[in-house]
Motif scaffolding. Structure first.
Motif, PDB file in Angstrom:
ATOM      1  N   THR A   7     -70.279  17.438  -8.327  1.00  0.00           N
ATOM      2  CA  THR A   7     -71.694  17.812  -8.351  1.00  0.00           C
ATOM      3  C   THR A   7     -72.488  16.865  -9.239  1.00  0.00           C
ATOM      4  OG1 THR A   7     -71.131  20.139  -7.991  1.00  0.00           O
ATOM      5  CG2 THR A   7     -73.339  19.671  -8.839  1.00  0.00           C
ATOM      6  N   GLN A   8     -73.494  16.251  -8.640  1.00  0.00           N
ATOM      7  CA  GLN A   8     -74.429  15.383  -9.368  1.00  0.00           C
ATOM      8  C   GLN A   8     -75.681  16.210  -9.626  1.00  0.00           C
ATOM      9  OE1 GLN A   8     -73.835  12.004 -10.031  1.00  0.00           O
ATOM     10  NE2 GLN A   8     -75.772  11.759 -11.110  1.00  0.00           N
ATOM     11  N   VAL A   9     -76.102  16.267 -10.892  1.00  0.00           N
ATOM     12  CA  VAL A   9     -77.235  17.097 -11.296  1.00  0.00           C
ATOM     13  C   VAL A   9     -78.405  16.214 -11.686  1.00  0.00           C
ATOM     14  CG1 VAL A   9     -78.030  18.868 -12.909  1.00  0.00           C
ATOM     15  CG2 VAL A   9     -75.657  18.875 -12.124  1.00  0.00           C
ATOM     16  N   GLY A  10     -79.570  16.544 -11.154  1.00  0.00           N
ATOM     17  CA  GLY A  10     -80.802  15.890 -11.573  1.00  0.00           C
ATOM     18  C   GLY A  10     -81.613  16.868 -12.392  1.00  0.00           C
ATOM     19  N   LEU A  11     -82.093  16.430 -13.536  1.00  0.00           N
ATOM     20  CA  LEU A  11     -82.958  17.254 -14.357  1.00  0.00           C
ATOM     21  C   LEU A  11     -84.310  16.560 -14.435  1.00  0.00           C
ATOM     22  CD1 LEU A  11     -81.976  19.244 -17.428  1.00  0.00           C
ATOM     23  CD2 LEU A  11     -84.131  18.020 -17.437  1.00  0.00           C
ATOM     24  N   THR A  12     -85.343  17.225 -13.905  1.00  0.00           N
ATOM     25  CA  THR A  12     -86.689  16.667 -13.914  1.00  0.00           C
ATOM     26  C   THR A  12     -87.561  17.493 -14.842  1.00  0.00           C
ATOM     27  OG1 THR A  12     -87.276  17.975 -11.960  1.00  0.00           O
ATOM     28  CG2 THR A  12     -86.514  15.715 -11.584  1.00  0.00           C
ATOM     29  N   VAL A  13     -88.591  16.864 -15.378  1.00  0.00           N
ATOM     30  CA  VAL A  13     -89.444  17.510 -16.367  1.00  0.00           C
ATOM     31  C   VAL A  13     -90.901  17.423 -15.928  1.00  0.00           C
ATOM     32  CG1 VAL A  13     -90.158  17.497 -18.791  1.00  0.00           C
ATOM     33  CG2 VAL A  13     -87.813  16.881 -18.188  1.00  0.00           C
ATOM     34  N   ALA A  14     -91.607  18.549 -16.046  1.00  0.00           N
ATOM     35  CA  ALA A  14     -93.050  18.603 -15.814  1.00  0.00           C
ATOM     36  C   ALA A  14     -93.646  19.446 -16.938  1.00  0.00           C
ATOM     37  CB  ALA A  14     -93.364  19.210 -14.452  1.00  0.00           C
ATOM     38  N   GLY A  15     -94.245  18.783 -17.924  1.00  0.00           N
ATOM     39  CA  GLY A  15     -94.763  19.511 -19.083  1.00  0.00           C
ATOM     40  C   GLY A  15     -93.609  20.111 -19.859  1.00  0.00           C
ATOM     41  N   ASN A  16     -93.655  21.435 -20.085  1.00  0.00           N
ATOM     42  CA  ASN A  16     -92.563  22.093 -20.809  1.00  0.00           C
ATOM     43  C   ASN A  16     -91.577  22.781 -19.862  1.00  0.00           C
ATOM     44  OD1 ASN A  16     -94.223  24.172 -20.015  1.00  0.00           O
ATOM     45  ND2 ASN A  16     -94.059  25.307 -21.926  1.00  0.00           N
ATOM     46  N   THR A  21     -81.388  20.548 -10.631  1.00  0.00           N
ATOM     47  CA  THR A  21     -81.141  20.530  -9.189  1.00  0.00           C
ATOM     48  C   THR A  21     -79.851  19.788  -8.891  1.00  0.00           C
ATOM     49  OG1 THR A  21     -83.534  20.375  -8.842  1.00  0.00           O
ATOM     50  CG2 THR A  21     -82.150  19.880  -6.960  1.00  0.00           C
ATOM     51  N   SER A  22     -79.076  20.267  -7.927  1.00  0.00           N
ATOM     52  CA  SER A  22     -77.931  19.483  -7.467  1.00  0.00           C
ATOM     53  C   SER A  22     -78.479  18.434  -6.496  1.00  0.00           C
ATOM     54  CB  SER A  22     -76.877  20.369  -6.815  1.00  0.00           C
ATOM     55  OG  SER A  22     -77.422  21.193  -5.821  1.00  0.00           O
ATOM     56  N   SER A  74     -79.856  12.304 -15.049  1.00  0.00           N
ATOM     57  CA  SER A  74     -78.936  12.589 -13.956  1.00  0.00           C
ATOM     58  C   SER A  74     -77.535  12.622 -14.546  1.00  0.00           C
ATOM     59  CB  SER A  74     -79.047  11.502 -12.890  1.00  0.00           C
ATOM     60  OG  SER A  74     -78.126  11.730 -11.858  1.00  0.00           O
ATOM     61  N   VAL A  75     -76.760  13.664 -14.202  1.00  0.00           N
ATOM     62  CA  VAL A  75     -75.431  13.854 -14.783  1.00  0.00           C
ATOM     63  C   VAL A  75     -74.429  14.182 -13.672  1.00  0.00           C
ATOM     64  CG1 VAL A  75     -74.053  15.334 -16.304  1.00  0.00           C
ATOM     65  CG2 VAL A  75     -76.379  14.702 -16.966  1.00  0.00           C
ATOM     66  N   LEU A  76     -73.303  13.472 -13.660  1.00  0.00           N
ATOM     67  CA  LEU A  76     -72.179  13.836 -12.804  1.00  0.00           C
ATOM     68  C   LEU A  76     -71.329  14.815 -13.607  1.00  0.00           C
ATOM     69  CD1 LEU A  76     -70.478  13.499 -10.232  1.00  0.00           C
ATOM     70  CD2 LEU A  76     -69.290  11.618 -11.411  1.00  0.00           C
TER      71      LEU A  76
END
Length: 109
Positions: A7-16, A21-22, A74-76
């Protein structure tokens, strides 16, 4: 939540707000996750992304939490996948709850 070592994880940020998401490999399955549940983000993520957060929104493969310290990454998940993204129900026993045992127990001899 159906993740595994691929599983590759994406972490996105908008403000706080941070959305986890996978984005590759085995997809998350957040179908049983509810708004108000808590997610524990583990040590493979950047320090500002680690910790316990309340789920504010969700889709089938993503959750959004409030985290003013979050940074995009992004984290594997790899071999330690089971400890990296964990969701706990908002109902029932929670992290930090305490149990008080009263009288009525027999001494074992």
């Amino acid at each position: 939540i159906s993740s595994d070592a691929t599983t590759q994880v994406g972490l996105t940020v908008a403000g706080n707000l941070a959305t986890i998401t996978s984005i590759g490999g085995t997809s998350f399955n957040f179908s049983s996750t509810q708004v108000g549940d808590e997610v524990l983000v583990g040590s493979q993520f950047s320090v500002g992304n680690q910790g316990r957060f309340k789920v504010l929104a969700k889709t089938s493969n993503s959750i959004t939490v409030e985290n003013s310290n979050a940074t995009a990454e992004s984290v594997l998940l790899g071999a330690g996948f089971a400890d990296q993204v964990r969701v706990y129900s908002a109902s029932g026993v929670q992290i930090g709850d305490k149990v008080r045992l009263g009288s009525g127990f027999n001494t074992i001899s």
